[in-house]
Design an enzyme around this catalytic site. Structure first.
Site, PDB file in Angstrom:
ATOM      1  N   LYS A 206       0.591  -1.101  -0.126  1.00 25.27           N
ATOM      2  CA  LYS A 206       0.196  -0.139   0.093  1.00 25.27           C
ATOM      3  C   LYS A 206       0.871   1.244  -0.015  1.00 25.27           C
ATOM      4  CE  LYS A 206      -3.409   2.427   2.808  1.00 25.27           C
ATOM      5  NZ  LYS A 206      -4.516   2.374   3.737  1.00 25.27           N
ATOM      6  N   GLU A 212      10.760  -4.712   4.333  1.00 25.97           N
ATOM      7  CA  GLU A 212      10.669  -6.161   4.241  1.00 25.97           C
ATOM      8  C   GLU A 212      10.157  -6.501   2.626  1.00 25.97           C
ATOM      9  OE1 GLU A 212       9.130  -4.612   6.494  1.00 25.97           O
ATOM     10  OE2 GLU A 212       8.791  -5.992   8.285  1.00 25.97           O
ATOM     11  N   GLY A 266      -4.773  -1.917   5.092  1.00 28.61           N
ATOM     12  CA  GLY A 266      -4.053  -2.954   4.679  1.00 28.61           C
ATOM     13  C   GLY A 266      -4.760  -4.498   4.676  1.00 28.61           C
ATOM     14  N   ARG A 267      -5.304  -4.472   5.959  1.00 33.74           N
ATOM     15  CA  ARG A 267      -6.120  -5.838   6.413  1.00 33.74           C
ATOM     16  C   ARG A 267      -7.252  -5.957   5.740  1.00 33.74           C
ATOM     17  NH1 ARG A 267      -4.747  -2.587  10.241  1.00 33.74           N
ATOM     18  NH2 ARG A 267      -6.147  -1.609  11.578  1.00 33.74           N
ATOM     19  N   GLU A 352      -4.764  -6.584  14.841  1.00 31.80           N
ATOM     20  CA  GLU A 352      -4.382  -5.515  14.557  1.00 31.80           C
ATOM     21  C   GLU A 352      -5.504  -3.915  14.260  1.00 31.80           C
ATOM     22  OE1 GLU A 352      -2.476  -4.266  10.406  1.00 31.80           O
ATOM     23  OE2 GLU A 352      -0.745  -4.802  11.453  1.00 31.80           O
ATOM     24  N   HIS A 383      -5.251 -32.749  18.025  1.00 26.26           N
ATOM     25  CA  HIS A 383      -4.258 -33.863  18.572  1.00 26.26           C
ATOM     26  C   HIS A 383      -3.081 -32.754  19.100  1.00 26.26           C
ATOM     27  CE1 HIS A 383      -6.331 -37.490  16.663  1.00 26.26           C
ATOM     28  NE2 HIS A 383      -6.626 -36.421  15.781  1.00 26.26           N
ATOM     29  N   LYS A 511       9.527  -0.486  13.905  1.00 30.21           N
ATOM     30  CA  LYS A 511      10.187  -0.092  12.790  1.00 30.21           C
ATOM     31  C   LYS A 511      11.033   0.957  12.731  1.00 30.21           C
ATOM     32  CE  LYS A 511       5.868  -0.771   9.923  1.00 30.21           C
ATOM     33  NZ  LYS A 511       4.893  -0.116   9.042  1.00 30.21           N
TER      34      LYS A 511
HETATM   35  O1  F6P Z   1       2.089  -4.220   9.787  1.00 31.48           O
HETATM   36  C1  F6P Z   1       1.855  -3.100   9.473  1.00 31.48           C
HETATM   37  C2  F6P Z   1       1.350  -2.804   8.009  1.00 31.48           C
HETATM   38  O2  F6P Z   1       0.774  -1.484   7.774  1.00 31.48           O
HETATM   39  C3  F6P Z   1      -0.189  -3.592   7.819  1.00 31.48           C
HETATM   40  O3  F6P Z   1      -1.318  -2.867   8.328  1.00 31.48           O
HETATM   41  C4  F6P Z   1      -0.040  -3.726   6.395  1.00 31.48           C
HETATM   42  O4  F6P Z   1      -0.937  -4.516   6.002  1.00 31.48           O
HETATM   43  C5  F6P Z   1       1.341  -3.986   6.296  1.00 31.48           C
HETATM   44  O5  F6P Z   1       2.304  -3.370   7.232  1.00 31.48           O
HETATM   45  C6  F6P Z   1       2.100  -4.033   4.852  1.00 31.48           C
HETATM   46  O6  F6P Z   1       1.855  -2.594   4.406  1.00 31.48           O
HETATM   47  P1  F6P Z   1       2.195  -2.085   2.953  1.00 31.48           P
HETATM   48  O7  F6P Z   1       0.992  -2.794   2.304  1.00 31.48           O
HETATM   49  O8  F6P Z   1       2.061  -0.675   2.981  1.00 31.48           O
HETATM   50  O9  F6P Z   1       3.641  -2.641   2.315  1.00 31.48           O
END
Ligand code: F6P
Length: 551
Positions: A206, A212, A266-267, A352, A383, A511
């Site tokens: 987003k 990452e 995002g979620r 979240e 199990h 972060k």
């Molecule tokens: O974990 C924080 C967060 O902002 C989530 O809400 C989001 O889904 C994820 O990181 C990834 O963010 P982006 O889509 O901006 O890379």
């Protein structure tokens, strides 16, 4: 701002809790043969049985009063109507517009968002069609066989969960891969399985600033460029983002970008262009079916009276356990193997969104908020962790989820699966008394002294709440409804607790600190003042890797 425990309904619920907390579900069932019918409903393709909960009509009425007093109906209208209910980020919350199959205008910031949503849906449909029919080809002229989605959190879990859930609908030529961890092992393992000539990378972020994702995307790009040239990138790298500038800066042509907007959390984003892997794998028609299933749940949520509203009832029953019984966790137990990523998806969605301890007005909340959501495929859980659920000291209400219709051609498997789901819910609810345990042991012919020893260990207190959610099958439409059901459940709970379910400031501090520590680990910056433990860990890493140290 009023706190939930200031409302008259809260006092009423406290009184009802005191009156009913010692009533066993067994007795409720014995006294009320209509219970299973009264506390169940079908919405779209989903049959929901919530009768195995420690509720009665009076409790449900009081919970609904709590929802009314919390202003839920107005908050629902505000969300669907594009008000900026995500106050800390000053954003509307309009994932429901993404699946607005009526196509009636939805206005955010004075502008109807539907034309833009439809434009991107069309762009996704055209692109997915080309990849699926083989007319979109890689740099050497071959069809795409592998799709690697690089993203994390909401830019990973939704598409990963849906593509896995709906595997039987997947395109036979396409293999889907999801890379989220910045541990290079995940990307290396994926690249080792793929051929640059036939692989399409989707960089999904987003913000397009997530460390990452960008690290993995840069590495994937460098790997690709070992085999192909810069101009070939256009055929193999696609971006999904709200940040056009950053996409261009990364080196992806913005013609190859699928856009979404800041009003999609995002979620909550799998319905947007973040769902591109889903559309590529399942095809446009099935993706639209998924949207329709979610739309059906949206209509139910916005139109049904609160007392007969499935997301509202599930949310309120959750509040009943979290805030009155003090149960701090909630289990998601899907039984279909293809739903094995669902617990993780709902974990992010719930924790979240509602893992907050500050109300919208900045004051500390007065009551507990999001439960700890956990789980795994139920049959495997049986199990592993179900022992604790049956006989441990914690109570964690459970959602059992399984498709009703048989699928696949293996005889008996589905009946065995379903018998286990129903048996677990029954056992957790009913339990087994010491007298019953004794009778069973004596029927086995055990001597009295052995019975005396064993009987106590075979007592199941029962009275353990659960919901049974039964989609007709794990199909795109019912999956759409199921996920929308959970989204609205989380929203309702957030409203009751007076928190903002749509921001996530809690991920920020870590972060920031990681940035400083990274520079120190790489030796680009002298060690900053940290606590003694962190400083020692940094030194330990640098000593172990001293050959690469520069300072
Ligand atoms: O974990 C924080 C967060 O902002 C989530 O809400 C989001 O889904 C994820 O990181 C990834 O963010 P982006 O889509 O901006 O890379």
């Amino acid at each position: 701002m009023q706190r939930p425990n200031d409302f008259p309904s809260w006092q009423k619920l406290q009184r009802l809790y005191g009156q009913t907390r010692n009533v066993h579900l067994r007795d409720w069932f014995a006294r009320d043969p209509e219970r299973a019918e009264r506390y169940a409903m079908t919405v779209g393709g989903i049959y929901a049985d919530f009768s195995k909960n420690r509720i009665n009509d009076e409790i449900l009425d009081a919970l609904v009063e709590l929802a009314q007093e919390s202003g839920l109906p107005e908050k629902m209208q505000q969300m669907f109507g594009g008000s900026k209910i995500n106050q800390t980020e000053q954003r509307a919350v309009l994932h429901t517009a993404l699946r607005n199959r009526s196509n009636l205008p939805v206005v955010a910031d004075g502008k109807d968002v539907m034309p833009e949503i439809n434009r991107v849906l069309r762009q996704m449909g055209d692109f997915a069609g080309e990849v699926r029919n083989g007319s979109w080809r890689g740099y050497s002229g071959k069809e795409i066989t592998d799709i690697v989605n690089i993203g994390i959190g909401g830019s990973d879990l939704g598409p990963l969960m849906m593509c896995t859930a709906l595997k039987p609908y997947g395109h036979p030529r396409l293999r889907m891969h999801f890379v989220s961890n910045v541990d290079g092992a995940q990307l290396s393992d994926t690249l080792a399985k793929t051929n640059p000539e036939t692989t399409l990378f989707i960089v999904a972020s987003k913000t397009f600033t997530t460390q990452e994702t960008l690290t993995n995307a840069h590495t994937a790009r460098a790997w690709f460029l070992q085999y192909a040239g810069e101009p070939d990138i256009a055929k193999h790298f696609i971006a999904v983002s709200t940040n056009r500038e950053a996409v261009a800066q990364f080196g992806i042509d913005t013609d190859n970008m699928f856009e979404f907007w800041d009003w999609v959390g995002g979620r909550y984003s799998l319905w947007s262009a973040i769902g591109l892997p889903i559309m590529l794998y399942l095809g446009e028609e099935h993706f639209v079916e998924m949207l329709s299933g979610a739309y059906l749940m949206d209509r139910h949520f916005i139109e049904a009276p609160l007392r007969h509203n499935l997301p509202v009832l599930l949310a309120l029953i959750g509040v009943w356990y979290i805030n009155f019984y003090g149960y701090g966790s909630h289990v998601i137990a899907p039984y279909d193997q293809h739903l094995h990523h669902l617990p993780r998806f709902i974990q992010q969605l719930d924790m979240e969104s509602n893992g907050k301890r500050v109300q919208l007005d900045g004051n500390r909340v007065a009551t507990a908020t999001s439960p700890i959501v956990w789980g795994a495929t139920g049959i495997n859980g049986q199990h592993a962790f179900f022992q604790l659920l049956h006989q441990g000291t914690h109570v964690a209400p459970i959602d059992f989820i399984v498709g009703l219709h048989k699928h696949g051609s293996l005889p008996e498997h589905h009946e065995i699966l379903l018998s286990n789901v129903f048996a677990q819910a029954e056992a957790l609810m009913r339990g087994q008394t010491e007298a019953e345990a004794r009778a069973a042991l004596s029927a086995q012919g055990l001597p009295e002294e052995r019975i005396g020893l064993l009987a106590k260990h075979k007592v199941f207190e029962g009275n353990h709440p659960s919901n049974m959610l039964l989609p007709r099958s794990i199909n795109p439409h019912d999956m759409g409804s199921l996920i929308a059901l959970y989204e609205h459940k989380v929203f309702v709970q957030g409203v009751i607790w007076g928190i903002n379910s749509f921001d996530q400031w809690g991920v920020e501090l870590g972060k920031q600190l990681a940035k400083t520590i990274l520079a120190e680990l790489k030796g680009e910056q002298k060690t900053q003042p940290h606590d003694a433990s962190t400083s020692r860990l940094i030194r330990l890493y640098r000593d172990v890797n001293s050959d690469t140290r520069r300072l």
